[in-house]
Design a protein around this motif. Structure first.
Motif, mmCIF file in Angstrom:
data_model
loop_
_atom_site.group_PDB
_atom_site.id
_atom_site.type_symbol
_atom_site.label_atom_id
_atom_site.label_comp_id
_atom_site.label_asym_id
_atom_site.label_seq_id
_atom_site.Cartn_x
_atom_site.Cartn_y
_atom_site.Cartn_z
ATOM 1 N N GLY A 358 0.854 -1.179 0.000
ATOM 2 C CA GLY A 358 0.000 0.000 0.000
ATOM 3 C C GLY A 358 0.888 1.225 0.000
ATOM 4 O O GLY A 358 1.728 1.400 -0.884
ATOM 5 N N LEU A 359 0.722 2.081 0.986
ATOM 6 C CA LEU A 359 1.639 3.195 1.196
ATOM 7 C C LEU A 359 2.659 2.740 2.229
ATOM 8 O O LEU A 359 2.462 2.901 3.431
ATOM 9 N N GLU A 360 3.734 2.151 1.775
ATOM 10 C CA GLU A 360 4.736 1.623 2.700
ATOM 11 C C GLU A 360 5.781 2.694 2.966
ATOM 12 O O GLU A 360 6.836 2.733 2.334
ATOM 13 N N GLU A 361 5.443 3.575 3.896
ATOM 14 C CA GLU A 361 6.367 4.623 4.297
ATOM 15 C C GLU A 361 7.247 4.060 5.420
ATOM 16 O O GLU A 361 7.899 3.050 5.222
ATOM 17 N N SER A 362 7.269 4.681 6.557
ATOM 18 C CA SER A 362 8.013 4.148 7.693
ATOM 19 C C SER A 362 7.558 4.849 8.951
ATOM 20 O O SER A 362 7.327 6.059 8.954
ATOM 21 N N ASN A 363 7.399 4.083 10.033
ATOM 22 C CA ASN A 363 7.307 4.715 11.335
ATOM 23 C C ASN A 363 8.676 5.287 11.688
ATOM 24 O O ASN A 363 9.686 4.931 11.084
ATOM 25 N N PHE A 364 8.701 6.166 12.668
ATOM 26 C CA PHE A 364 9.962 6.740 13.134
ATOM 27 C C PHE A 364 10.220 6.332 14.576
ATOM 28 O O PHE A 364 9.292 6.296 15.393
ATOM 29 N N VAL A 365 11.463 6.047 14.876
ATOM 30 C CA VAL A 365 11.933 5.995 16.259
ATOM 31 C C VAL A 365 13.164 6.881 16.304
ATOM 32 O O VAL A 365 14.271 6.470 15.948
ATOM 33 N N PHE A 366 12.949 8.129 16.684
ATOM 34 C CA PHE A 366 14.037 9.094 16.750
ATOM 35 C C PHE A 366 14.736 8.940 18.103
ATOM 36 O O PHE A 366 14.225 9.369 19.138
ATOM 37 N N LEU A 367 15.899 8.290 18.092
ATOM 38 C CA LEU A 367 16.672 8.092 19.306
ATOM 39 C C LEU A 367 17.545 9.309 19.573
ATOM 40 O O LEU A 367 18.201 9.833 18.668
ATOM 41 N N SER A 368 17.571 9.722 20.834
ATOM 42 C CA SER A 368 18.385 10.869 21.216
ATOM 43 C C SER A 368 19.864 10.513 21.143
ATOM 44 O O SER A 368 20.279 9.425 21.545
ATOM 45 N N THR A 369 20.669 11.451 20.640
ATOM 46 C CA THR A 369 22.124 11.286 20.657
ATOM 47 C C THR A 369 22.724 11.799 21.955
ATOM 48 O O THR A 369 23.910 11.587 22.213
ATOM 49 N N GLY A 370 21.923 12.491 22.747
ATOM 50 C CA GLY A 370 22.413 13.070 23.989
ATOM 51 C C GLY A 370 23.057 14.430 23.838
ATOM 52 O O GLY A 370 23.360 15.090 24.839
ATOM 53 N N HIS A 371 23.266 14.879 22.609
ATOM 54 C CA HIS A 371 23.919 16.173 22.368
ATOM 55 C C HIS A 371 22.872 17.286 22.338
ATOM 56 O O HIS A 371 22.620 17.911 21.302
ATOM 57 N N THR A 372 22.281 17.550 23.482
ATOM 58 C CA THR A 372 21.221 18.551 23.544
ATOM 59 C C THR A 372 21.740 19.963 23.282
ATOM 60 O O THR A 372 20.950 20.847 22.947
ATOM 61 N N GLU A 373 23.058 20.171 23.405
ATOM 62 C CA GLU A 373 23.602 21.505 23.130
ATOM 63 C C GLU A 373 23.418 21.907 21.672
ATOM 64 O O GLU A 373 23.416 23.097 21.343
ATOM 65 N N LEU A 374 23.236 20.914 20.793
ATOM 66 C CA LEU A 374 23.038 21.216 19.373
ATOM 67 C C LEU A 374 21.709 21.930 19.122
ATOM 68 O O LEU A 374 21.538 22.591 18.099
ATOM 69 N N MET A 375 20.777 21.801 20.060
ATOM 70 C CA MET A 375 19.483 22.434 19.880
ATOM 71 C C MET A 375 19.610 23.954 19.828
ATOM 72 O O MET A 375 18.785 24.628 19.204
ATOM 73 N N LYS A 376 20.635 24.500 20.454
ATOM 74 C CA LYS A 376 20.852 25.943 20.401
ATOM 75 C C LYS A 376 21.175 26.416 18.991
ATOM 76 O O LYS A 376 21.022 27.601 18.674
ATOM 77 N N ASN A 377 21.615 25.492 18.145
ATOM 78 C CA ASN A 377 21.944 25.814 16.752
ATOM 79 C C ASN A 377 20.868 25.345 15.779
ATOM 80 O O ASN A 377 21.109 25.290 14.572
ATOM 81 N N GLY A 378 19.692 24.984 16.299
ATOM 82 C CA GLY A 378 18.602 24.550 15.443
ATOM 83 C C GLY A 378 18.691 23.114 14.984
ATOM 84 O O GLY A 378 17.963 22.707 14.078
ATOM 85 N N VAL A 379 19.578 22.323 15.602
ATOM 86 C CA VAL A 379 19.765 20.927 15.203
ATOM 87 C C VAL A 379 19.008 20.017 16.161
ATOM 88 O O VAL A 379 19.167 20.122 17.387
ATOM 89 N N ALA A 380 18.188 19.145 15.626
ATOM 90 C CA ALA A 380 17.497 18.140 16.430
ATOM 91 C C ALA A 380 18.457 16.981 16.681
ATOM 92 O O ALA A 380 18.847 16.291 15.732
ATOM 93 N N PRO A 381 18.857 16.727 17.923
ATOM 94 C CA PRO A 381 19.852 15.689 18.200
ATOM 95 C C PRO A 381 19.240 14.294 18.228
ATOM 96 O O PRO A 381 19.264 13.593 19.245
#
Length: 643
Positions: A358-381
């Motif tokens: 059918g529409l075989e897309e994908s579920n997501f499991v976004f695992l954290s890298t632990g680098h939360t400091e990257l969020m200050k630069n607009g990067v989702a860790p």
């Protein structure tokens, strides 16, 4: 001869390449004996949620311009929440939408004491046109901060209504008064709502996600104004608005206009998640959008002033574009949070459409890298690991829910699936729409007929994923006799009887909804926490009560508990205000501790914002094997008896 060999060699190489790609794409098979082993220790018994009398339907009346797709339009609305609505100290009350009679129903959970008769929450004192309006969900919460649980009902066709609990003595339709959340009589088409302290002022705010455009006439069968469908299958921006409503006074909210950028504010929202992802106790917001990219917003707000920055993932050489956070072209249907990799940070579990052939897309499991400091630069860790974890594929997904159902300290993953149930397979026609020109999509006349009796992913089952020793998740629904074909939209979890075993309920579209009592017997220990805030501007010390409590308090939405068990990574959870599509878990926190050698006290670190918005932290020692109500104060506290 040489030319013939070269030709055959090229064909052979092509065949080998196809086989290699096929082998790479196939989900690893697991034997029945292995699945049976994973299912050991799990057992659930099902009971139907009661319904009320009323004219039953299986499809909605819709705008004349949408009649050819009225089954598609009629595919949402079932919802369920588990919570403590009668104040007995247990989340043994169900609030759910029965689409067959278009009612928001409150009832005792099946198998619990019959403390009151099931009843419906009907907007009798406010404008409500049953011919053009339908309930889509119920969100329990203390909206006037008086210590009594209220209920917010949200709809297609009007703005949400708060049903305010008036007293502790009874629970019936007359126990509530009705109040508008947003005045003005607008037409909203809400499919998701959650509570969160967005600006960190100590009060819970509202996040609303609408699907069809605000002001549309989707359910008005008498309208002569045509409505539109989405303008893209992967980049649609003509849907409803997101609304951030800040708490100002009891049952008074003020919309924070302009707080979201245009791309985040617009879209076809089906689910919302709010959780602190960087440790400052300000909740980040995840918008799961149908027909286009999801949005993750970094919360930089201060009391009374909202500010967000868009977070996007980084793409590596082996990452497909649509599996980079914020760049997907999939159909975001549900979202939940939980620490799946044991690093102490919430990971993000997102449901999409993953129908094989059918529409075989994908579920997501976004695992954290632990680098939360990257969020200050607009990067989702975060990095998607759904495929390697075995959670990438299921069916036509809706709600997702993470929880530890056998108390071994490892989260299980539940997923609701199913779209239209009928006798005529309409996948071929839907494929044509998906592959067609986006410029034609918004006009319903370019769509195939999708009406009563048509089927799209109507024979799947809800998935119950359990993690194996190899680190992959496997569906054991069949082994647990949970593989009946249902059209489920919402999943709610709670330990309804306080026995330390996590139960759940599912909301089914145009059918009976069910409660699943957890009767697993595995000998694992648990620790249960009900984190609460005192009513009013209290500065008392924190108080810890074994089992229930009579202290007037409200759920500490967004508070975090970190449980330390010797030899293991800390277990981390946050108090949930209603994340997901149409299922709402109770605000209680349940930690599986596995097999404990002794009965030593467990160290628990609690962090929260008090009633004045100040950050607080406290460490307490608790014995495993029971539920504790922790009434959070503003000073360092001790364990006191609750009276």
């Amino acid at each position: 001869m040489m030319l013939t060999f070269r030709r055959q060699a090229a064909k052979l190489a092509a065949i080998l390449l196809v086989l290699a790609v096929y082998g790479f794409a196939r989900i690893p098979e697991t034997s029945k004996s292995e699945l049976a082993k994973l299912a050991e220790g799990f057992h659930f018994s099902a009971a139907p949620l009661p319904t009320l009398s009323g004219e039953q339907r299986t499809i909605r009346d819709v705008n004349p311009s949408l009649r050819r797709v009225d089954a598609w339009i009629s595919s949402v609305g079932a919802a369920v929440a588990l919570n403590d609505l009668d104040g007995d100290g247990l989340p043994n009350d169900a609030c759910y939408v029965d689409t067959r009679i278009d009612k928001v129903i409150v009832a005792p959970v099946p198998g619990t004491p019959a403390r009151y008769q099931p009843f419906s929450l009907d907007p009798t004192s406010l404008p409500y046109d049953k011919a053009t309006t339908a309930p889509m969900g119920c969100l329990p919460g203390d909206f006037n901060e008086d210590g009594l649980q209220d209920v917010l009902a949200y709809y297609w066709g009007r703005t949400p209504i708060v049903f305010i609990k008036r007293d502790r003595a009874s629970l019936n339709a007359n126990s509530y008064t009705q109040s508008e959340v947003v005045p003005g009589g607008e037409r909203w088409y809400t499919n998701a709502a959650t509570l969160a302290d967005i600006d960190g002022d100590g009060h819970t705010d509202l996040i609303i996600g609408n699907f069809f455009p605000d002001g549309a006439r989707i359910l008005d069968a008498r309208s002569n104004v045509a409505d539109q469908m989405q303008d893209s299958m992967s980049r649609a921006q003509n849907g409803g608005q997101k609304h951030l409503l800040l708490w100002k006074a009891p049952v008074q909210f003020e919309e924070a206009n302009g707080a979201l950028d245009q791309q985040s504010a617009q879209g076809w929202a089906l689910a919302i998640g709010a959780a602190d992802l960087d440790g400052d106790l300000l909740p980040e917001i995840y918008f799961a959008n149908d027909f286009g990219p999801d949005r993750l917003l970094h919360n930089l707000s201060t009391p009374g002033h909202l500010r967000f920055e868009l977070l996007e993932g980084r793409r590596s050489l082996t990452t497909t574009k649509s599996k980079v956070l914020g760049h997907d072209s999939y159909k975001g249907m549900g979202v939940d949070f939980g620490d799946l990799n044991g690093d102490g940070w919430p990971d993000i579990y997102v449901s999409n459409i993953t129908q094989e052939y059918g529409l075989e897309e994908s579920n997501f499991v976004f695992l954290s890298t632990g680098h939360t400091e990257l969020m200050k630069n607009g990067v989702a860790p975060y990095i998607d690991r759904s495929e390697s974890l075995g959670l990438s594929r299921s069916g036509w997904g809706w709600d997702t829910r993470l929880g530890d159902f056998n108390n071994d300290g490892v989260l299980e993953a539940l997923q609701a699936t199913g779209f239209l149930k009928g006798n005529v397979n309409r996948w071929p026609e839907l494929h044509e729409v998906v592959m067609g020109n986006d410029q034609r999509l918004r006009d319903p006349r370019s769509w195939p007929m999708l009406q009563g009796g048509d089927d799209i992913s109507g024979n799947g089952h809800n998935f119950f994923f359990v993690r194996a020793p190899d680190g992959r998740y496997h569906d054991i629904a069949a082994q647990l006799s949970l593989d009946q074909p249902l059209l489920t939209r919402g999943i709610a979890t709670a330990d309804v009887d306080g026995d330390g075993r996590l139960d759940y309920a599912v909301a089914n579209q145009w059918g009976t909804s069910y409660f699943y009592r957890n009767e697993s017997d595995n000998g694992n220990a648990f620790l249960g926490l009900r984190l609460r805030l005192p009513v009013g501007d209290s500065t008392s010390r924190s108080r810890v009560c074994r089992e229930g409590t009579a202290i007037l308090s409200r759920p500490a939405i967004g508070a975090e508990a970190r449980v330390f068990v010797a030899g293991r990574a800390p277990l981390v959870q946050q108090v949930d205000g209603g994340n997901g599509h149409s299922g709402k878990r109770s605000p209680d926190l349940q930690f599986g501790l596995g097999h404990l050698a002794g009965n030593d006290l467990i160290t628990v670190e609690v962090r929260w914002r008090d009633a004045r918005g100040a950050l607080q932290q406290e460490t307490i020692q608790l014995a495993p094997g029971g539920w504790y109500t922790v009434v959070l104060g503003s000073e360092k506290g001790v364990i006191n008896e609750c009276k």
